[in-house]
Design an enzyme around this catalytic site. Sequence first.
Site, short mmCIF file in Angstrom:
data_model
loop_
_atom_site.label_atom_id
_atom_site.label_comp_id
_atom_site.label_asym_id
_atom_site.label_seq_id
_atom_site.Cartn_x
_atom_site.Cartn_y
_atom_site.Cartn_z
N LEU A 1 26.41 37.30 39.31
CA LEU A 1 26.56 38.20 40.16
C LEU A 1 25.36 38.63 41.23
O LEU A 1 24.34 38.54 40.79
CB LEU A 1 27.18 39.58 39.39
N HIS B 1 29.41 40.98 45.07
CA HIS B 1 30.21 41.21 43.89
C HIS B 1 30.02 42.75 43.81
O HIS B 1 30.98 43.44 43.62
CB HIS B 1 29.79 40.62 42.54
N GLY C 1 36.11 39.28 48.46
CA GLY C 1 35.25 39.15 49.50
C GLY C 1 35.79 38.45 50.75
O GLY C 1 36.30 37.47 50.60
N GLN D 1 40.39 31.97 50.79
CA GLN D 1 40.75 32.28 49.37
C GLN D 1 41.49 33.61 49.77
O GLN D 1 42.68 33.92 48.98
CB GLN D 1 39.57 32.73 48.66
O1 PAF Z 1 35.64 33.72 44.40
C1 PAF Z 1 35.41 33.44 43.24
O2 PAF Z 1 34.46 33.78 42.51
C2 PAF Z 1 36.52 32.67 42.62
O3 PAF Z 1 37.30 31.64 43.31
C3 PAF Z 1 37.48 33.63 41.79
C4 PAF Z 1 38.19 34.44 42.87
C5 PAF Z 1 36.90 34.34 41.01
C6 PAF Z 1 38.62 32.47 40.87
O4 PAF Z 1 37.81 31.78 40.11
#
Ligand code: PAF
Length: 363
Positions: free
Chosen positions: A62, A66, A195, A201
Amino acid sequence: MFRQARQLSTTASLFKYPSSSPSSLRHYSFKVFRDVTPLRTLRRELLLSKRTIGLVPTMGALHEGHLSLIRQAASENTDVVVSIFVNPTQFGVNEDLSSYPRTWDADVAKLEDLNSELSDTNGSGRITAILAPTAQTMYPTLPPSSEVDGDGSFVTITPLAKKLEGASRPVFFRGVATVCMKLFNIVGADRVYFGQKDVQQTVVIKRMVKDFHIDTDVRIGPTTREDDGLAMSSRNVYLGGRRRAVGLALYKALKAAEGSYESGMLSRADILDAANGITRQVLSEQQSLSETERALFEVDYISLADPDTLDELDVVDPAKGAILSGALKMAPLEKTNSGEDCGLGDGKVPVRLIDNLILKPVN
Ligand code: PAF
C-alpha cells in the site's frame, strides 16, 4: 503469505493476530477475514443496520494512492472493506508474480494509522474489515491458470481487454475482471473504488459492472503523484534513483501532449508528436551515456483513445475528450555503482511504468 491473518469472531471490536514476530500479539481496529462466509455474515449485519460498504480492492504494498482511495471510500460510506490479494491470474506466465512486493505488516500498520486519522475526522466512515483471502479461497475449484488458453472460470471483457496494456499482457484484464467479479460477489459493496492511474482497468471494470448488471457504483479516485509528478505505484520500489529519474519521461511526455490539446490541437499527430518528441529525446540522451550512468527503456505505447471504447483516435472530439496514456518498459540497469540506490532487487528487475491523463471535454 498472510499466514498470520486468521479469521476471528465477527462480533468482537478488537482483534488479535500473531504478528510476523512470533513473540507478540497485535490488536487491530478492523477485522481480518481469510474466508468468505464470515465476511458475508458481517455484510448482512451491516445491511440490516442500514450501513453502507465501500470496497477498495488492492494487491497490498500500500502507498499513498491506495490510502487516498480509502479516504474517499470512508467519506462516502460508513464502512470500508480493503481487500489485499496478490491475484495470480493477472500475471502472465513470464511476469513478476513471485517478486511482486508483499508487505503485510507495513500494510496493516498503514491501515491502522489511517483508521486513527478517520476516527478523528467528523462524519467519516472507517476501515471495518480487511479481506486477505488465500488463493484457494479465491479459486476454489481449479488452480488459478495464467496460461492464455488455460482452463478456469474467467470473466473476459473484450475487445477492451485486448487493447493497450492487454496487447502485451494478454491475460491481465481477464485476471483483473475475474478477481474483481469474485470480490464484488463476496463483499456486496455499495461502491467500489479504483484509481485513475490504471485507467484501462477502470474502463474494463465499468464495462463489466454495466454488462453484468452488478449492483454497485464504480468510483474513480484521482492519480496520486510524487512531488515531481511520478504516478505512485507499488512497483516504483524497484526503480531506484537512476531509473526513477529517467522514468519520469513518461509523465513529462503525457504533460506535453496534454499541453498541445489544451492549446487547441485536436489531431492525433499534433498531440502525440509532443509526447513522442520527449521520450525520443530522453532515450537518445541516455543512449549517449556509459553503462554505469544510464537507464534504458522502451516505449511500449503512447495512446490517444476514446474514453469509453479505448479505440485509437485520429482526431479528438472536443465535446467528448480522450484518454492519453502510455507505458514504458524500464530495462534492468546494465552496470551499477557501489553504494548506488538501485531499488528493491538491485536494479535487476525490469519495471513497467504506466500513466495517463484525461483530456477533458471542452464545452
Ligand atoms: O489494481 C490492482 O491493484 C489490481 O489490479 C486489483 C484491482 C486489486 C485486482 O487484483
